[in-house]
Design an enzyme around this catalytic site. Structure first.
Site, mmCIF file in Angstrom:
data_model
loop_
_atom_site.group_PDB
_atom_site.id
_atom_site.type_symbol
_atom_site.label_atom_id
_atom_site.label_comp_id
_atom_site.label_asym_id
_atom_site.label_seq_id
_atom_site.Cartn_x
_atom_site.Cartn_y
_atom_site.Cartn_z
ATOM 1 N N TYR A 43 -3.054 40.676 75.522
ATOM 2 C CA TYR A 43 -3.735 39.397 75.724
ATOM 3 C C TYR A 43 -2.680 38.357 75.989
ATOM 4 O O TYR A 43 -2.822 37.379 76.475
ATOM 5 C CB TYR A 43 -4.082 39.201 74.288
ATOM 6 C CG TYR A 43 -5.275 40.340 73.887
ATOM 7 C CD1 TYR A 43 -6.167 41.069 75.076
ATOM 8 C CD2 TYR A 43 -5.990 40.333 72.507
ATOM 9 C CE1 TYR A 43 -6.941 41.901 74.736
ATOM 10 C CE2 TYR A 43 -7.108 41.394 72.384
ATOM 11 C CZ TYR A 43 -7.602 42.045 73.424
ATOM 12 O OH TYR A 43 -8.600 42.923 73.039
ATOM 13 N N LYS A 51 -19.897 33.923 69.479
ATOM 14 C CA LYS A 51 -20.279 33.478 68.070
ATOM 15 C C LYS A 51 -20.128 34.697 67.227
ATOM 16 O O LYS A 51 -20.171 35.817 67.691
ATOM 17 C CB LYS A 51 -21.575 33.026 68.278
ATOM 18 C CG LYS A 51 -22.641 33.794 68.901
ATOM 19 C CD LYS A 51 -23.094 35.209 68.112
ATOM 20 C CE LYS A 51 -23.770 36.307 68.838
ATOM 21 N NZ LYS A 51 -23.806 37.563 68.123
ATOM 22 N N ASP A 102 -23.632 38.594 62.768
ATOM 23 C CA ASP A 102 -24.239 39.256 64.047
ATOM 24 C C ASP A 102 -25.329 38.391 64.654
ATOM 25 O O ASP A 102 -25.516 38.203 65.765
ATOM 26 C CB ASP A 102 -24.020 40.826 64.052
ATOM 27 C CG ASP A 102 -23.978 41.386 65.508
ATOM 28 O OD1 ASP A 102 -25.039 41.703 65.927
ATOM 29 O OD2 ASP A 102 -22.978 41.590 66.095
ATOM 30 N N HIS A 117 -11.485 37.237 66.285
ATOM 31 C CA HIS A 117 -11.668 35.939 66.953
ATOM 32 C C HIS A 117 -10.401 34.923 66.501
ATOM 33 O O HIS A 117 -10.017 34.403 67.278
ATOM 34 C CB HIS A 117 -12.896 35.126 66.735
ATOM 35 C CG HIS A 117 -14.335 35.828 67.428
ATOM 36 N ND1 HIS A 117 -15.446 35.550 67.450
ATOM 37 C CD2 HIS A 117 -14.257 36.926 68.299
ATOM 38 C CE1 HIS A 117 -16.246 36.389 68.098
ATOM 39 N NE2 HIS A 117 -15.501 37.208 68.810
ATOM 40 N N ARG A 131 -19.793 41.366 80.112
ATOM 41 C CA ARG A 131 -20.474 41.768 81.560
ATOM 42 C C ARG A 131 -21.369 40.632 81.812
ATOM 43 O O ARG A 131 -21.385 40.196 82.788
ATOM 44 C CB ARG A 131 -21.428 43.025 81.357
ATOM 45 C CG ARG A 131 -20.195 44.275 81.165
ATOM 46 C CD ARG A 131 -20.933 45.852 81.227
ATOM 47 N NE ARG A 131 -21.696 45.899 82.612
ATOM 48 C CZ ARG A 131 -21.056 46.303 83.687
ATOM 49 N NH1 ARG A 131 -19.769 46.667 83.377
ATOM 50 N NH2 ARG A 131 -21.707 46.524 84.650
ATOM 51 N N SER A 140 -7.310 43.718 78.155
ATOM 52 C CA SER A 140 -8.036 44.803 77.236
ATOM 53 C C SER A 140 -6.869 45.388 76.499
ATOM 54 O O SER A 140 -5.675 45.654 77.241
ATOM 55 C CB SER A 140 -8.978 45.482 77.914
ATOM 56 O OG SER A 140 -9.164 46.752 77.070
#
Length: 330
Positions: A59, A98, A179, A80, A18, A37
């Site tokens: 995807y 990240k 994180d 990722h 977002r 998604s």
């Protein structure tokens, strides 16, 4: 492409995505072209809210679309590597949240693939592109605070206890270092511009097997960066750079900085303020667009080597703290 709309494809329309979509709205030539998604209804709702043209539940379909100029990846970092590899194999430039991957070996492999296929790749470490942090870099290059002696930072949030949450799930590469601590590490590297010569780390590994606190000292010879990241308490979350002539402080929530302060000995403080035009993601998005249009494969602000060094540092910290991910074969 310079005078045309730059078509972005977005993978995984969650909370972080977002911020990305909000930022696109203030970049005149940026366009949310497609959203993908695993849940089609979620992709459709996101595309409708942010004026995206296409919503997909695959995807690969997004990556294969020739109209997509670059792909932004916002799913959990466990995934990722696979998503980036898919994009690079298809020749699609990538901006990925990240940390870029879960360990240095994955990052090295993707860098080699990006170089082989001549495709742009960048880690979305948005702090490095924010005006306040660019001002910090300018002050450091001007040696305003003299020789850097010490960096001190915290990133702590009292996260509600939920062992099923992504943050505490080892199968999703949970843990506070990847994180939150990635910001402490990466921004220390941004300041120091060199690899630490020694790393000392200790922490708390919780019942699910992931790190819930990491306290780290990274030595750069005479200078050092000391930081703590944790899921257990709300900390000040500032970042201070101490030098021989004064210090620079980036206040609480240093990773989302719109202000920084230069304090020299015997002088009034100099405060730099630069409110975001949108969510703050706009600056890294513009960097990607400029690089891709210029035919560059990597950014000068966060190069492949810098992302790799960050991952190598975090590998060492995880090893010292005692966190291993079974899905990596560790």
């Amino acid at each position: 492409m310079t005078n045309a709309k730059f078509n972005w494809g977005l993978i995984a329309p969650g909370r972080i995505a977002r911020n990305f979509a909000e930022a696109l709205a203030v970049i005149p030539d940026a366009h949310l072209y497609a959203v993908a998604s695993s849940n089609l209804a979620r992709a459709q709702a996101f595309a409708e809210e942010f004026s995206g043209e296409h919503a997909l539940d695959d995807y690969q379909l997004l990556v294969n679309d020739p109209a997509v100029d670059a792909v932004y990846i916002a799913n959990p970092h466990r995934f990722h590597y696979d998503c980036i590899k898919m994009c690079l194999a298809a020749g699609k430039p990538v901006l990925c949240e990240k940390p870029l991957t879960v360990n240095a070996a994955q990052t090295q492999e993707l860098i080699a693939l990006a170089e082989q296929n001549k495709v742009f790749l960048m880690e979305a470490l948005w702090s490095r592109f924010q005006p306040a942090w660019r001002q910090v870099r300018e002050w450091l290059e001007q040696q305003k605070i003299g020789e850097i002696k010490l960096l001190s930072s915290t990133f702590g949030v009292n996260v509600p206890r939920n062992n099923d949450d992504r943050l505490l799930n080892p199968e999703l590469a949970g843990g506070v270092l990847l994180d939150m601590g990635v910001y402490n590490v990466s921004m220390s590297q941004y300041v120091m511009q060199q690899r630490p010569v020694k790393i000392l780390a200790e922490g708390v590994v919780g019942e699910t097997g992931v790190d819930e606190r990491c306290s780290v000292t990274m030595s750069y010879g005479e200078a050092a960066s000391q930081f703590t990241c944790n899921f257990m308490s709300n900390t000040e979350n500032s970042f201070t750079i101490y030098g021989s002539k004064g210090f620079i402080r980036i206040p609480g929530m240093f990773w989302v900085a719109s202000q920084t302060c230069l304090q020299l000995e015997g002088q009034p403080a100099e405060v730099f303020e630069s409110p975001f035009r949108a969510s703050g993601f706009e600056y890294q998005i513009e960097e990607v667009m400029q690089c891709v249009r210029a035919g560059k494969l990597q950014s000068d602000i966060i190069s492949w080597q810098e992302s790799l060094t960050t991952m190598q540092i975090m590998d060492e910290i995880r090893s010292q703290v005692g966190v291993r991910y079974a899905f990596l074969g560790e």
